[in-house]
Design a protein around this motif. Structure first.
Motif, PDB file in Angstrom:
ATOM      1  N   SER A 187      85.389  67.511  19.833  1.00  0.00           N
ATOM      2  CA  SER A 187      86.525  68.216  19.266  1.00  0.00           C
ATOM      3  C   SER A 187      86.424  68.328  17.755  1.00  0.00           C
ATOM      4  O   SER A 187      86.985  69.249  17.158  1.00  0.00           O
ATOM      5  CB  SER A 187      87.842  67.520  19.644  1.00  0.00           C
ATOM      6  OG  SER A 187      87.998  66.355  18.872  1.00  0.00           O
ATOM      7  N   THR A 188      85.700  67.412  17.110  1.00  0.00           N
ATOM      8  CA  THR A 188      85.599  67.518  15.651  1.00  0.00           C
ATOM      9  C   THR A 188      84.831  68.761  15.259  1.00  0.00           C
ATOM     10  O   THR A 188      84.941  69.252  14.139  1.00  0.00           O
ATOM     11  CB  THR A 188      84.888  66.300  15.019  1.00  0.00           C
ATOM     12  OG1 THR A 188      83.538  66.258  15.470  1.00  0.00           O
ATOM     13  CG2 THR A 188      85.593  65.014  15.353  1.00  0.00           C
TER      14      THR A 188
ATOM     15  N   MET B  11      87.087  72.006  14.441  1.00  0.00           N
ATOM     16  CA  MET B  11      87.983  72.145  13.312  1.00  0.00           C
ATOM     17  C   MET B  11      87.482  73.272  12.417  1.00  0.00           C
ATOM     18  O   MET B  11      86.302  73.307  12.074  1.00  0.00           O
ATOM     19  CB  MET B  11      87.998  70.847  12.509  1.00  0.00           C
ATOM     20  CG  MET B  11      88.827  70.998  11.261  1.00  0.00           C
ATOM     21  SD  MET B  11      89.504  69.468  10.765  1.00  0.00           S
ATOM     22  CE  MET B  11      88.039  68.711  10.138  1.00  0.00           C
TER      23      MET B  11
ATOM     24  N   GLY C 236      89.877  74.591   6.880  1.00  0.00           N
ATOM     25  CA  GLY C 236      90.878  73.542   6.865  1.00  0.00           C
ATOM     26  C   GLY C 236      90.519  72.422   5.887  1.00  0.00           C
ATOM     27  O   GLY C 236      91.392  71.694   5.423  1.00  0.00           O
TER      28      GLY C 236
ATOM     29  N   MET D  32      86.294  63.699   9.564  1.00  0.00           N
ATOM     30  CA  MET D  32      87.407  64.489  10.053  1.00  0.00           C
ATOM     31  C   MET D  32      88.708  64.134   9.358  1.00  0.00           C
ATOM     32  O   MET D  32      89.454  65.022   8.933  1.00  0.00           O
ATOM     33  CB  MET D  32      87.566  64.237  11.558  1.00  0.00           C
ATOM     34  CG  MET D  32      88.074  65.462  12.242  1.00  0.00           C
ATOM     35  SD  MET D  32      88.267  65.223  13.976  1.00  0.00           S
ATOM     36  CE  MET D  32      89.975  65.597  14.128  1.00  0.00           C
TER      37      MET D  32
ATOM     38  N   LEU E  40      90.956  66.114   5.935  1.00  0.00           N
ATOM     39  CA  LEU E  40      92.156  66.688   6.525  1.00  0.00           C
ATOM     40  C   LEU E  40      93.407  66.108   5.857  1.00  0.00           C
ATOM     41  O   LEU E  40      94.353  66.834   5.510  1.00  0.00           O
ATOM     42  CB  LEU E  40      92.176  66.404   8.025  1.00  0.00           C
ATOM     43  CG  LEU E  40      93.018  67.345   8.876  1.00  0.00           C
ATOM     44  CD1 LEU E  40      92.574  68.778   8.676  1.00  0.00           C
ATOM     45  CD2 LEU E  40      92.928  66.953  10.336  1.00  0.00           C
TER      46      LEU E  40
ATOM     47  N   VAL F  92      93.958  75.272  10.941  1.00  0.00           N
ATOM     48  CA  VAL F  92      93.680  74.139  11.824  1.00  0.00           C
ATOM     49  C   VAL F  92      94.603  74.170  13.040  1.00  0.00           C
ATOM     50  O   VAL F  92      94.166  73.959  14.178  1.00  0.00           O
ATOM     51  CB  VAL F  92      93.853  72.809  11.065  1.00  0.00           C
ATOM     52  CG1 VAL F  92      93.818  71.643  12.026  1.00  0.00           C
ATOM     53  CG2 VAL F  92      92.770  72.664  10.019  1.00  0.00           C
TER      54      VAL F  92
ATOM     55  N   ASN G 282      93.481  74.409  16.905  1.00  0.00           N
ATOM     56  CA  ASN G 282      93.798  73.322  17.822  1.00  0.00           C
ATOM     57  C   ASN G 282      94.363  73.813  19.132  1.00  0.00           C
ATOM     58  O   ASN G 282      94.085  73.262  20.189  1.00  0.00           O
ATOM     59  CB  ASN G 282      94.802  72.362  17.169  1.00  0.00           C
ATOM     60  CG  ASN G 282      94.086  71.197  16.528  1.00  0.00           C
ATOM     61  OD1 ASN G 282      93.267  70.561  17.172  1.00  0.00           O
ATOM     62  ND2 ASN G 282      94.368  70.954  15.278  1.00  0.00           N
TER      63      ASN G 282
END
Lengths: 333, 276, 290
Positions: free
Chosen positions: B114-115, B118, B122, C25, C29, C270, C274
């Motif tokens: 899932s990383t 991104m 962002g 990550m 963020l 983002v 998602n």
């Protein structure tokens, strides 16, 4: 030298108990066979001894020393896997030499030991081949060679013959037996085949759903099974087990009689029966019959017995060889 | 095909397939041809297809005037460097997930994948500011680190799928043979997994070579790879099509060759195994 | 299968990747979130202060944002439709026994391996240039005046370029799925009287439905971040005609140096990604069970 003891060993995977409180004492030089139906835990037990799995509780002792927390690479045991687990990218020579390389031995010593193991197993011509170029039997020998060369305290065999065809299996059975005689090292052998167990073992351990059902020499287990499970597992064809009035008459809940321990007559006898099928092997005749009011029976007669389907016969069990079991399945006599 | 088809139908389908294939491939072919033209031939109307004066002058110029080799070196250094270091981190991780899985392993794998989802924008701002303050802007190490992080989930995932195909009892045999963990990975696992490792590296290098967000925003000259070099043709001076074509051909040729060998891995890697 | 030793080893060996990925990550963020709450411009670094959600309201009410969002969705949707439908057709074609299949495959897959800056510039200049491009020549030969692609139809032009890049990916995935279809199913269905269209609709399509879903989800993730193609052809223009969310954020960050606004935009991007990722992970998770 190569004695192995298990004390109160338990193994569970999550909530499932695979091994329940097993105690075992295998003496140095013994050929012990773990036998039992699928799922009884025999392979798991072997892997616990090897160190490939951790016990949940209990202790594994090798040569009297506690090896419970020792890793598999340091237990000094050698294992022959069911799939042989040969290193596909190494030659036969490389496969056999690997353990010696890991032990840090010198090249000359390694070479000598590899040659010796190869000649013992008739692999000398194949030393430079890769596993994929070998037949099943040859791969089997390489797996054994890999184990021998380490001069371990004990050999562990995990159903090594189940991937071979019938003829090869018989041959390898003999070879492994001869190997044991030659090396006199402890061997623990796992199989589901009770013929292998009977022919190869000094001591048989019968496992039933994670517990030891009985331990003893092959003839012990054959002649005096301690319960219905072992009685029905050891011996081929299986023992005839009879419940009901006939058993109660003799003071038991179940009686058992092996196929070869009953007399068959066409004229008179205790249990009248009808032949369903007669298998003529030449050396023996297996008769499958329906006994009146009793059920199916299997009988073994020596030589050639000219019986045909639907023929009426009379079966008389030899009282001296009758086994009696109580309502919990345990032996009475 | 076991079923019979009329010869005419087969011929028709073949022709159609080749027409479609040719049309799809055409822009690349056209670029390749244009790279051998003079600039005047490159803009000639009507366009010259095969009969023009074939010359290598663009290839010579792309190096002498714009130092193509510098950018190519950066592309090579970044693609290979980032992924080799990434490999050193991913092999143990993949070993762990394939051979010593825990209850959380599957979740961990999913989280790692899932990383990759991104969006780069962002985190564009903080990465840019961080790099600026750490003097990592326009540095091979900085950009290489970013490229490695982008590929880490993919490397681990692909190695994991290849490791799962290795029978665990061979590793257990190594342990019984007295091998330590390092020996097990070095002498048994890696040689057996070489094809899988090679395939994984192939895809990873291709993706890093073509990466065109961070390489465009974090590099200016010193560490600029071919993506940025080609991008400089978006605001050119004078006639440049032939030079653009030769620069482009040189930039894409290695990857086209690598890509040809990596089709199966592409499917495995980029669909995360959802398509077999 | 594991012992305590392998379990411990497992944890140690996976730790570096977990730590790195976590840091990679989370740290940026969190910083983005932090910056998005500040009024912070690199052109005017002294006047920075907490402004709460002001950057978000400013970003979201900026008419350029609405346009970018629409452009993003149009770009993604158009490329999806073109690449998936085209991909199915190409895959069907390639599934036939065709002479020279290996070379053909290479030709069809090649565009996916071309770096986006090359793709975009080749299309813009060699093909679509209204004076000397190939398309211009084709148009004139047919008696039409050439289309001024990037000036008059900027969005369409970008869509064409990106579709060309992604059609091979869809074709390859769908072809792989098609080739796992049992030949015997085709024979059985033809014995059952099904013509080619019924065969396609009732047998082929359901079989590749999962692959189509995967293609759509994965392409969407990547298409939401299209950047380089816009960067080298239109720079988001004319005006904001081809600006998508990534390019808008980039503009704010590296052209306007407005950290606060760009950060807010980044968070919006983002969130958008998602939503898609949740669907994709569910699909992948189901497959990992197997």
């Amino acid at each position: 030298m190569g004695s192995i003891q298990l004390k109160s060993v338990k193994k569970s995977f999550g909530a499932i108990n695979v091994i329940n409180n097993v105690d075992l004492d295998i003496k140095n030089g013994e050929f012990a066979v773990f036998v039992g139906p699928s799922g009884c835990g025999k392979s798991t037990l072997l892997r616990l001894i090897a160190g490939l799995e951790d016990v949940t509780s209990g202790a594994v002792l090798i040569d009297g020393k506690d090896a419970t927390n020792v890793g598999p690479s340091k237990r000094g045991l050698a294992m022959v896997f069911q799939s042989y687990a040969l290193y596909p990218h190494m030659s036969v020579r490389g496969n056999i030499a690997f353990a010696l390389k890991m032990a840090g031995e010198k090249a000359a010593a390694i070479d000598q030991k590899v040659r010796k193991a190869a000649s013992t197993l008739n692999l000398t011509d194949y030393l430079d081949r890769k596993p994929r170029q070998l037949s099943g039997g040859q791969r089997q020998r390489v797996a054994i060679g890999r184990a021998i060369v380490r001069e371990p305290k004990a050999f562990l065999f995990d159903e090594p013959l189940s991937n071979l065809d019938a003829a090869l299996r018989v041959q390898m059975r003999v070879e492994i037996g001869e190997l044991h005689n030659a090396l006199a090292t402890t061997m623990i052998y796992v199989t589901h085949d009770q013929v292998e167990a009977m022919t190869m073992a000094d001591k048989i351990v019968v496992l039933d759903r994670g517990s030891v059902a009985q331990v003893g020499s092959p003839l012990d287990l054959y002649n005096r099974p301690n319960g219905l499970f072992v009685a029905g597992f050891i011996g081929s064809p299986t023992m005839n087990l009879i419940r009901g009035a006939l058993a109660e008459k003799r003071g038991a809940a179940t009686i058992g009689i092996r196929p070869e321990h009953a007399d068959v007559s066409t004229t008179a006898g205790e249990w009248p029966a009808t032949v369903r099928l007669a298998e003529h092997l030449g050396s023996d005749t297996f008769v499958h019959a329906d006994a009146d009011g009793i059920g199916a029976l299997t009988l073994r007669l020596e030589g050639e017995a000219p019986l045909k389907p639907d023929q009426r016969i009379f079966v008389t069990p030899r009282e001296a060889n009758l086994h009696k079991f109580d309502k919990d399945g345990r032996r009475i006599n | 095909m076991a079923m019979k088809q009329s010869v005419g139908k087969r011929a028709g389908v073949t022709v159609l397939a080749w027409v479609v294939g040719f049309l799809i491939f055409f822009p690349i072919l056209w670029t390749f041809l244009t790279s051998f033209k003079t600039e005047l031939d490159a803009i000639a109307m009507p366009p010259k297809f095969l009969f023009f004066h074939w010359t290598l002058e663009n290839y010579a110029e792309v190096q002498s005037r714009s130092n193509y080799l510098h950018f190519a070196f950066n592309s090579i250094a970044l693609s290979i460097g980032a992924n080799v270091i990434g490999l050193l981190i991913s092999v143990p991780a993949a070993w762990s997930m394939a051979f010593a899985p825990g209850k959380r392993t599957k979740d961990l794998l999913m989280w790692m994948l899932s990383t990759k989802m991104m969006p780069a924008v962002g985190v564009l701002v903080p990465i840019y500011l961080l790099f600026r303050d750490l003097h990592l802007l326009d540095s091979l190490w900085g950009i290489g680190f970013v490229l490695m992080m982008l590929n880490l989930p993919l490397l681990i995932w692909m190695l994991y799928t290849y490791f799962k195909e290795i029978p665990v009892d061979i590793l257990e045999a190594a342990r019984m043979d007295g091998a330590s963990l390092l020996s097990e990975i070095l002498y048994v696992l890696t040689p057996m997994a070489i094809p899988g490792i090679a395939s994984t590296m192939l895809i990873a290098i291709i993706l890093s070579w073509n990466e065109a967000f961070w390489t465009l925003n974090l590099a200016t000259s010193n560490a600029a790879p071919l993506t940025a070099f080609i991008a400089s043709y978006s605001a050119p001076e004078g006639f440049f099509w032939a030079k653009l074509s030769s620069a482009s051909t040189l930039a894409i040729a290695p990857i086209l060759i690598l890509g040809w060998f990596s089709q199966k891995q592409l499917v495995r890697g980029l669909t995360f195994g959802a398509v077999k | 299968m594991a012992t305590q030793q392998t379990t411990t080893a497992g944890r140690v060996l996976v730790a570096p990747s977990v730590i790195l990925l976590f840091a990679w990550m989370i740290v940026p963020l969190v910083m983005t979130l932090y910056f998005s709450s500040l009024r912070y411009s690199l052109l005017d670094p002294d006047s920075s202060g907490f402004v709460g959600l002001q950057n978000y309201t400013a970003f979201l009410t900026d008419p350029d944002f609405i346009t970018s969002l629409l452009n993003t969705l149009i770009l993604v949707a158009s490329v999806l439709v073109i690449s998936v439908c085209g991909g199915i057709l190409v895959a069907l074609l390639m599934d036939q026994p065709v002479f020279g299949q290996n070379v053909l495959r290479l030709m069809v897959i090649a565009p996916f391996f071309v770096m986006p800056t090359v793709s975009a510039l080749v299309w813009k200049n060699l093909l679509m240039n209204p004076d000397s491009g190939l398309f211009a020549w084709i148009a004139r030969s047919l008696g039409f005046s050439p289309i001024v692609w990037f000036t008059n139809y900027p969005m369409l032009s970008v869509i064409i370029v990106v579709s060309w890049e992604w059609l091979p990916f869809a074709s390859l995935i769908l072809l792989t799925a098609l080739q796992s279809l049992d030949e015997e199913q085709k024979e059985a269905s033809s014995l059952d009287g099904a013509g080619p269209i019924s065969y396609f609709g009732y047998i082929v399509l359901p079989h590749i439905a999962r692959a189509i879903t995967v293609v759509i989800l994965i392409e969407t993730i990547f298409l939401l971040s299209v950047f380089a193609e816009i960067y080298v052809t239109t720079s988001g223009g004319p005006g904001v005609a081809t600006t998508n969310i990534p390019f808008l954020v980039y503009k704010q960050a590296l052209l306007n140096f407005d950290v606060g606004s760009a950060s807010a935009g980044g968070i919006v991007a983002v969130v958008l990604a998602n939503i898609v990722a949740i669907f994709l992970m569910r699909m992948v998770g189901r497959n990992l069970e197997g």
